[in-house]
Design an enzyme around this catalytic site. Structure first.
Site, PDB file in Angstrom:
ATOM      1  N   CYS A 116       0.194  -2.419  -2.665  1.00  0.00           N
ATOM      2  CA  CYS A 116      -0.212  -2.324  -1.259  1.00  0.00           C
ATOM      3  C   CYS A 116       1.085  -2.188  -0.471  1.00  0.00           C
ATOM      4  CB  CYS A 116      -1.003  -3.547  -0.806  1.00  0.00           C
ATOM      5  SG  CYS A 116      -1.474  -3.450   0.938  1.00  0.00           S
ATOM      6  N   CYS A 119       0.879  -4.041   3.232  1.00  0.00           N
ATOM      7  CA  CYS A 119       0.763  -5.498   3.384  1.00  0.00           C
ATOM      8  C   CYS A 119       0.669  -6.118   1.989  1.00  0.00           C
ATOM      9  CB  CYS A 119      -0.424  -5.883   4.278  1.00  0.00           C
ATOM     10  SG  CYS A 119      -1.915  -4.923   4.026  1.00  0.00           S
ATOM     11  N   SER A 120      -0.436  -6.719   1.633  1.00  0.00           N
ATOM     12  CA  SER A 120      -0.507  -7.382   0.330  1.00  0.00           C
ATOM     13  C   SER A 120      -1.942  -7.366  -0.179  1.00  0.00           C
ATOM     14  CB  SER A 120       0.001  -8.811   0.445  1.00  0.00           C
ATOM     15  OG  SER A 120      -0.708  -9.488   1.461  1.00  0.00           O
ATOM     16  N   CYS A 121      -2.696  -6.326   0.151  1.00  0.00           N
ATOM     17  CA  CYS A 121      -4.100  -6.256  -0.254  1.00  0.00           C
ATOM     18  C   CYS A 121      -4.214  -6.269  -1.774  1.00  0.00           C
ATOM     19  CB  CYS A 121      -4.746  -4.995   0.318  1.00  0.00           C
ATOM     20  SG  CYS A 121      -4.680  -4.982   2.119  1.00  0.00           S
TER      21      CYS A 121
END
Lengths: 214, 115
Positions: A116, A119-121
């Site tokens: 991702c 972000c940090s999906c």
């Protein structure tokens, strides 16, 4: 990074981490205040917060491993998983919420890896919370640019003939990799196969374990 | 690693796909209770309609690259959750300030500051 305690490694090679008896930080102070206000305003309750923490703690890569092992052993399920991973994993009893989940199948010719960049999906409702490195600047930046070098750092050296596909997640769409089934596992049942499926193999930074090293 | 404003290429700092960066460090820490609570508050407050994941991200991205380097993941998250809850009117800045003072007065550690 302020939390790089690389010069303070424990005997196991991991950094020491602060415990709850260290001085209260500003942000911990804010968490307590926000939590109490949300409870007082009737937005949530202490019991509901605890239940949510328990639910997240209960999610782990073993959930994903059972999905992968079922896909390896049940062709109809494999087809359903590739068609709609949200529905297929829900049918197995996993509470994956509103998240749109897409399964990516590794083959002898194609290797998938998930990142991702924005972000940090992560497919947290299936696999639990992401590893720290998945959220790091280095992984987010480099994976789309030099995936083979990144994979090599994780110990995955692919033949030049293998096509590498990098999938960039979004807030609404998460991916899980179905690693290739290791050779030498003919006749294994799903429960035994699941023991070969690692977290990293479902992100694409690893391969399923070979049967002789388990 | 901040982008040079003189050569801004149309991407904000968080849009870091393709940037040069160092080796990936695979150190892992176990999440502490306060971090799990932040995660739970985000899930619950957004599930109840007080903000969305887009709102969470908007504040995280507006914090800029320095916060990404100096604050931990869940420190950034509680800051964003808080900002979103104030904006949606769940509580006021004054209520937050008052409560944070009370929390700090309870004790010097996280354990003591919990009621």
């Amino acid at each position: 990074m302020p939390h790089d305690h690389h010069d303070h490694l424990s005997p196991s090679g991991h950094p020491y981490r602060p415990d709850d008896d260290h001085p209260l930080t500003y942000w911990q102070q804010m968490e307590i205040a926000v939590r109490e206000l949300l409870i007082e305003k009737g937005v949530t309750s202490a019991a509901e917060i605890n239940a949510q923490i328990d639910a997240m703690d209960a999610r782990s890569p073993s959930n994903g491993a059972s999905v992968v092992a079922k896909a390896w052993t049940d062709p109809a399920f494999r087809d359903a998983l590739l068609a709609d991973a949200s529905a297929a994993t829900r049918d197995m009893g996993f509470d994956i919420g509103p998240m749109k989940l897409i399964a990516l199948e590794n083959t002898s010719d194609v290797h998938n890896v998930v990142v991702c960049t924005l972000c940090s999906c992560y497919p947290r409702n299936l696999l639990g919370l992401p590893p720290d490195w998945y959220k790091s600047r280095a992984y987010r930046s480099r994976t789309v640019k030099e995936p083979r070098k990144v994979l090599a750092e994780f110990g995955v050296d692919l033949p030049a003939t293998t096509q590498v596909r990098v999938h960039d997640s979004t807030a609404d769409m998460r991916y899980v990799v179905i690693p290739a089934r290791p050779s030498g596992t003919d006749g294994w049942d799903a429960g035994k196969l699941a023991t070969l499926v690692t977290r990293d193999s479902m992100i694409g930074t690893g391969l399923a374990k070979a049967p002789d090293i388990t | 690693m901040t982008k040079d404003s003189q050569t801004f290429d149309g991407r904000r700092w968080h849009d870091m796909g393709g940037d040069a960066a160092g080796r990936i460090r695979t150190d892992q820490h176990d999440f502490s209770l306060w971090e799990k609570r932040v995660d739970a508050l985000m899930i619950l407050a957004s599930a109840k309609g007080h903000f969305t994941v887009d709102g969470l991200r908007r504040v995280l991205e507006d914090m800029g690259p320095e916060a990404f380097e100096t604050m931990t993941y869940y420190e950034r998250w509680i800051a964003s959750v808080n900002q979103n809850l104030i904006e949606s009117g769940v509580y006021s800045t004054a209520e937050l300030a008052q409560r944070m003072s009370e929390v700090a007065a309870r004790g010097a550690t996280y354990g003591e500051a919990n009621k």
